[in-house]
Design a protein around this motif. Structure first.
Motif, PDB file in Angstrom:
ATOM      1  N   VAL A   1       0.851  -1.193   0.000  1.00  0.00           N
ATOM      2  CA  VAL A   1       0.000   0.000   0.000  1.00  0.00           C
ATOM      3  C   VAL A   1       0.883   1.238   0.000  1.00  0.00           C
ATOM      4  O   VAL A   1       1.751   1.391   0.864  1.00  0.00           O
ATOM      5  N   VAL A   2       0.663   2.100  -0.965  1.00  0.00           N
ATOM      6  CA  VAL A   2       1.390   3.370  -1.054  1.00  0.00           C
ATOM      7  C   VAL A   2       0.353   4.475  -0.925  1.00  0.00           C
ATOM      8  O   VAL A   2      -0.375   4.778  -1.870  1.00  0.00           O
ATOM      9  N   GLU A   3       0.273   5.063   0.251  1.00  0.00           N
ATOM     10  CA  GLU A   3      -0.761   6.062   0.511  1.00  0.00           C
ATOM     11  C   GLU A   3      -0.148   7.455   0.620  1.00  0.00           C
ATOM     12  O   GLU A   3       0.851   7.657   1.308  1.00  0.00           O
ATOM     13  N   ASN A   4      -0.754   8.392  -0.100  1.00  0.00           N
ATOM     14  CA  ASN A   4      -0.306   9.786  -0.137  1.00  0.00           C
ATOM     15  C   ASN A   4       1.191   9.900  -0.418  1.00  0.00           C
ATOM     16  O   ASN A   4       1.945  10.510   0.353  1.00  0.00           O
ATOM     17  N   PRO A   5       1.658   9.341  -1.519  1.00  0.00           N
ATOM     18  CA  PRO A   5       3.092   9.409  -1.845  1.00  0.00           C
ATOM     19  C   PRO A   5       3.527  10.847  -2.106  1.00  0.00           C
ATOM     20  O   PRO A   5       2.864  11.574  -2.860  1.00  0.00           O
ATOM     21  N   PRO A   6       4.637  11.293  -1.523  1.00  0.00           N
ATOM     22  CA  PRO A   6       5.059  12.695  -1.678  1.00  0.00           C
ATOM     23  C   PRO A   6       5.577  13.024  -3.071  1.00  0.00           C
ATOM     24  O   PRO A   6       5.576  14.183  -3.479  1.00  0.00           O
ATOM     25  N   ASP A   7       6.054  12.004  -3.802  1.00  0.00           N
ATOM     26  CA  ASP A   7       6.619  12.260  -5.126  1.00  0.00           C
ATOM     27  C   ASP A   7       6.495  10.992  -5.967  1.00  0.00           C
ATOM     28  O   ASP A   7       6.241   9.903  -5.440  1.00  0.00           O
ATOM     29  N   PRO A   8       6.683  11.097  -7.282  1.00  0.00           N
ATOM     30  CA  PRO A   8       6.546   9.912  -8.147  1.00  0.00           C
ATOM     31  C   PRO A   8       7.484   8.769  -7.785  1.00  0.00           C
ATOM     32  O   PRO A   8       7.104   7.593  -7.918  1.00  0.00           O
ATOM     33  N   ALA A   9       8.694   9.064  -7.317  1.00  0.00           N
ATOM     34  CA  ALA A   9       9.645   8.000  -6.992  1.00  0.00           C
ATOM     35  C   ALA A   9       9.106   7.096  -5.888  1.00  0.00           C
ATOM     36  O   ALA A   9       9.394   5.883  -5.869  1.00  0.00           O
ATOM     37  N   THR A  10       8.322   7.646  -4.977  1.00  0.00           N
ATOM     38  CA  THR A  10       7.750   6.858  -3.888  1.00  0.00           C
ATOM     39  C   THR A  10       6.786   5.820  -4.412  1.00  0.00           C
ATOM     40  O   THR A  10       6.563   4.781  -3.773  1.00  0.00           O
ATOM     41  N   VAL A  11       6.225   6.062  -5.581  1.00  0.00           N
ATOM     42  CA  VAL A  11       5.342   5.096  -6.225  1.00  0.00           C
ATOM     43  C   VAL A  11       6.128   4.151  -7.122  1.00  0.00           C
ATOM     44  O   VAL A  11       5.905   2.932  -7.120  1.00  0.00           O
TER      45      VAL A  11
ATOM     46  N   ALA B   1      -2.737  12.258  -9.894  1.00  0.00           N
ATOM     47  CA  ALA B   1      -2.377  13.328  -8.962  1.00  0.00           C
ATOM     48  C   ALA B   1      -1.819  12.774  -7.660  1.00  0.00           C
ATOM     49  O   ALA B   1      -2.276  11.753  -7.137  1.00  0.00           O
ATOM     50  N   LEU B   2      -0.816  13.481  -7.120  1.00  0.00           N
ATOM     51  CA  LEU B   2      -0.199  13.180  -5.837  1.00  0.00           C
ATOM     52  C   LEU B   2      -0.489  14.337  -4.879  1.00  0.00           C
ATOM     53  O   LEU B   2      -1.031  15.369  -5.289  1.00  0.00           O
TER      54      LEU B   2
ATOM     55  N   SER C   1       2.967  15.501 -10.960  1.00  0.00           N
ATOM     56  CA  SER C   1       2.059  14.356 -11.006  1.00  0.00           C
ATOM     57  C   SER C   1       2.802  13.094 -11.440  1.00  0.00           C
ATOM     58  O   SER C   1       3.961  13.147 -11.863  1.00  0.00           O
ATOM     59  N   LEU C   2       2.112  11.970 -11.344  1.00  0.00           N
ATOM     60  CA  LEU C   2       2.637  10.708 -11.836  1.00  0.00           C
ATOM     61  C   LEU C   2       2.036  10.461 -13.221  1.00  0.00           C
ATOM     62  O   LEU C   2       0.831  10.242 -13.359  1.00  0.00           O
ATOM     63  N   THR C   3       2.858  10.503 -14.233  1.00  0.00           N
ATOM     64  CA  THR C   3       2.385  10.275 -15.587  1.00  0.00           C
ATOM     65  C   THR C   3       2.012   8.812 -15.776  1.00  0.00           C
ATOM     66  O   THR C   3       2.792   7.910 -15.447  1.00  0.00           O
ATOM     67  N   TYR C   4       0.820   8.567 -16.308  1.00  0.00           N
ATOM     68  CA  TYR C   4       0.368   7.184 -16.464  1.00  0.00           C
ATOM     69  C   TYR C   4       1.314   6.372 -17.354  1.00  0.00           C
ATOM     70  O   TYR C   4       1.522   5.183 -17.124  1.00  0.00           O
ATOM     71  N   ASP C   5       1.900   7.008 -18.335  1.00  0.00           N
ATOM     72  CA  ASP C   5       2.811   6.285 -19.220  1.00  0.00           C
ATOM     73  C   ASP C   5       4.021   5.723 -18.473  1.00  0.00           C
ATOM     74  O   ASP C   5       4.603   4.719 -18.906  1.00  0.00           O
ATOM     75  N   TRP C   6       4.423   6.354 -17.371  1.00  0.00           N
ATOM     76  CA  TRP C   6       5.532   5.807 -16.580  1.00  0.00           C
ATOM     77  C   TRP C   6       5.114   4.478 -15.957  1.00  0.00           C
ATOM     78  O   TRP C   6       5.880   3.510 -15.964  1.00  0.00           O
ATOM     79  N   LEU C   7       3.909   4.460 -15.403  1.00  0.00           N
ATOM     80  CA  LEU C   7       3.377   3.225 -14.818  1.00  0.00           C
ATOM     81  C   LEU C   7       3.253   2.160 -15.907  1.00  0.00           C
ATOM     82  O   LEU C   7       3.601   0.994 -15.700  1.00  0.00           O
ATOM     83  N   ARG C   8       2.769   2.575 -17.051  1.00  0.00           N
ATOM     84  CA  ARG C   8       2.588   1.658 -18.167  1.00  0.00           C
ATOM     85  C   ARG C   8       3.908   1.006 -18.568  1.00  0.00           C
ATOM     86  O   ARG C   8       3.963  -0.189 -18.870  1.00  0.00           O
ATOM     87  N   GLN C   9       4.994   1.771 -18.561  1.00  0.00           N
ATOM     88  CA  GLN C   9       6.282   1.232 -18.975  1.00  0.00           C
ATOM     89  C   GLN C   9       6.772   0.156 -18.008  1.00  0.00           C
ATOM     90  O   GLN C   9       7.372  -0.842 -18.412  1.00  0.00           O
ATOM     91  N   ILE C  10       6.502   0.338 -16.731  1.00  0.00           N
ATOM     92  CA  ILE C  10       6.882  -0.682 -15.743  1.00  0.00           C
ATOM     93  C   ILE C  10       6.142  -1.986 -16.017  1.00  0.00           C
ATOM     94  O   ILE C  10       6.712  -3.082 -15.917  1.00  0.00           O
TER      95      ILE C  10
END
Length: 396
Positions: free
Chosen positions: A55-65, A99-100, A111-120
């Motif tokens: 669980v990653v709740e209220n991440p301060p930055d994209p790296a935390t996700v 949004a973070l 923000s966390l760009t969805y394409d970054w998640l997609r690449q993972i």
């Protein structure tokens, strides 16, 4: 055919942003991730080990996700589940961003760009991917998947399924005062209580259709979905509306040929083996006492409990064979269980989460065991309170 992921070879990352500096607060999101994590770890869903659900709740930055996402993608060999709840925004290129807490509208770098998640996901070792997006404009992610170079088309995996809370032009709904957002609340209800009249396994296609009907009837935004290959056949749990409501005590009430037993050939880990052993009893509807009786006393109620609530592989096969036979699992499937047990035992020196190859066929030995014990309990006169003898394998 629908399939339940092996919990030992699967991972889930649940991301939720409920607090914002510059956007509307979403307190229900915190409840979302807590409840969904509990379900995925528990008997109403996949029974995933607690360390396998992050669980990653209220991440301060994209790296935390991104860091836990990368770790989960590297560890999962069966199914990788990614869930996000929070505000969804559109960047200047009409792409989805998540949004973070410190996200500022108009500043995409916050923000966390969805394409970054997609690449993972594209780089993941998992055979199957499940993406659940509970946010405004989450349907934009579907557009990414629908192109010729989309996620599911590029990924060399068995299946990919993306379920979004709303279309790209609609905002998701978080009713004021409700414990959960509309989309996740309906999802939780389906997993907890089942879908009356639905199939034995709640696969993603069934869940999607049910959520559309449910949310449309409530005048809420309806979800959207994209499926590639066999992603829609991945299940998030058994249909609890389809399971016996009361313990079965008579053989006629079992109807074993109509039960959808766990598939032992899909088991890759010891965690998956034990989890599915527990599911066998749940599907049979039998009490531990009845299983002991049907085994002609060869396994006690305590042995049944230890067999289905352990974190190691049973040391010997005989107790498991007797248990499965007493639950009325068909002989050919018990042979498949034996093959899986043999393969896991062969890999016993490896970590318990290690995946195994396709299980090899078993022998006829346990089939004979099943028939012998089945005949015994049918012909035996059972006295109330009789505990019977426990086989030496009872510790396994």
């Amino acid at each position: 055919m629908s399939v339940l992921p092996d919990p030992g070879a699967s991972r889930a990352v649940l991301i939720g942003t409920s607090r914002y500096d510059h956007l509307e607060q979403l307190p229900a999101v915190s409840n979302n991730v807590t409840a969904l994590a509990s379900l995925l770890r528990g008997p109403l869903s996949l029974r995933m080990p607690a360390p396998h659900v992050t669980v990653v709740e209220n991440p301060p930055d994209p790296a935390t996700v991104m860091d836990p996402l990368r770790q989960a993608a590297a560890e999962a060999t069966d199914t990788l589940i990614v869930y996000y709840a929070g505000h969804g925004l559109i960047d200047p290129h009409d792409a989805l961003t998540l949004a973070l807490p410190h996200t500022q509208p108009g500043r995409v770098e916050t923000s966390l760009t969805y394409d970054w998640l997609r690449q993972i996901l594209l780089d993941s070792r998992a055979q199957r991917h499940i993406v659940l997006l509970d946010c405004c404009y989450s349907g934009l992610a579907l557009g990414r998947m629908s192109t010729s170079q989309g996620l599911a088309d590029q990924a060399a995996v068995e299946g990919t399924f993306l379920l979004a809370a709303s279309a790209e032009t609609r905002t998701a709904l978080a009713p004021v005062g409700d414990a959960h957002t509309a989309f996740t609340g309906a999802l939780l209800e389906a997993l907890r209580h089942g879908i009356p009249g639905g199939p034995p396994l709640l696969d993603l296609e069934t869940i999607y259709r049910h959520l559309r009907l449910t949310l449309e009837a409530r005048a809420h935004p309806v979800p959207q979905a994209r499926n590639r290959n066999t992603g829609a056949r991945v299940a998030l749990g058994r249909n609890h509306a389809d399971l016996p409501n009361t313990p079965v005590t008579a053989e006629a009430g079992l109807e074993p040929e109509h039960r959808l037993w766990p598939d032992p050939t899909s088991i890759r880990t010891i965690t998956g083996f034990v989890t599915n052993l527990a599911a066998v009893r749940e599907i049979s509807g039998l009490t531990q006492q009845e299983i002991s009786r049907r085994s002609a006393g060869r396994i006690s109620t305590g042995t049944v409990s230890r067999l289905t609530n352990r974190d190691t592989l049973p040391a010997t096969w005989n107790t498991t064979a007797v248990y499965l036979a007493a639950c009325s699992v068909p002989d050919d499937q018990i042979q498949q269980w034996h093959g899986t047990w043999q393969e896991l035992r062969h890999n016993a020196t490896a970590p318990h989460h290690r995946a195994i190859a396709t299980p090899q066929g078993g022998t006829a030995e346990h089939g004979k065991t099943r028939r012998r014990f089945s005949a015994l309990w049918r012909g035996r006169s059972h006295r109330p309170g009789s505990a019977g003898a426990e086989a030496p394998e009872g510790r396994g």
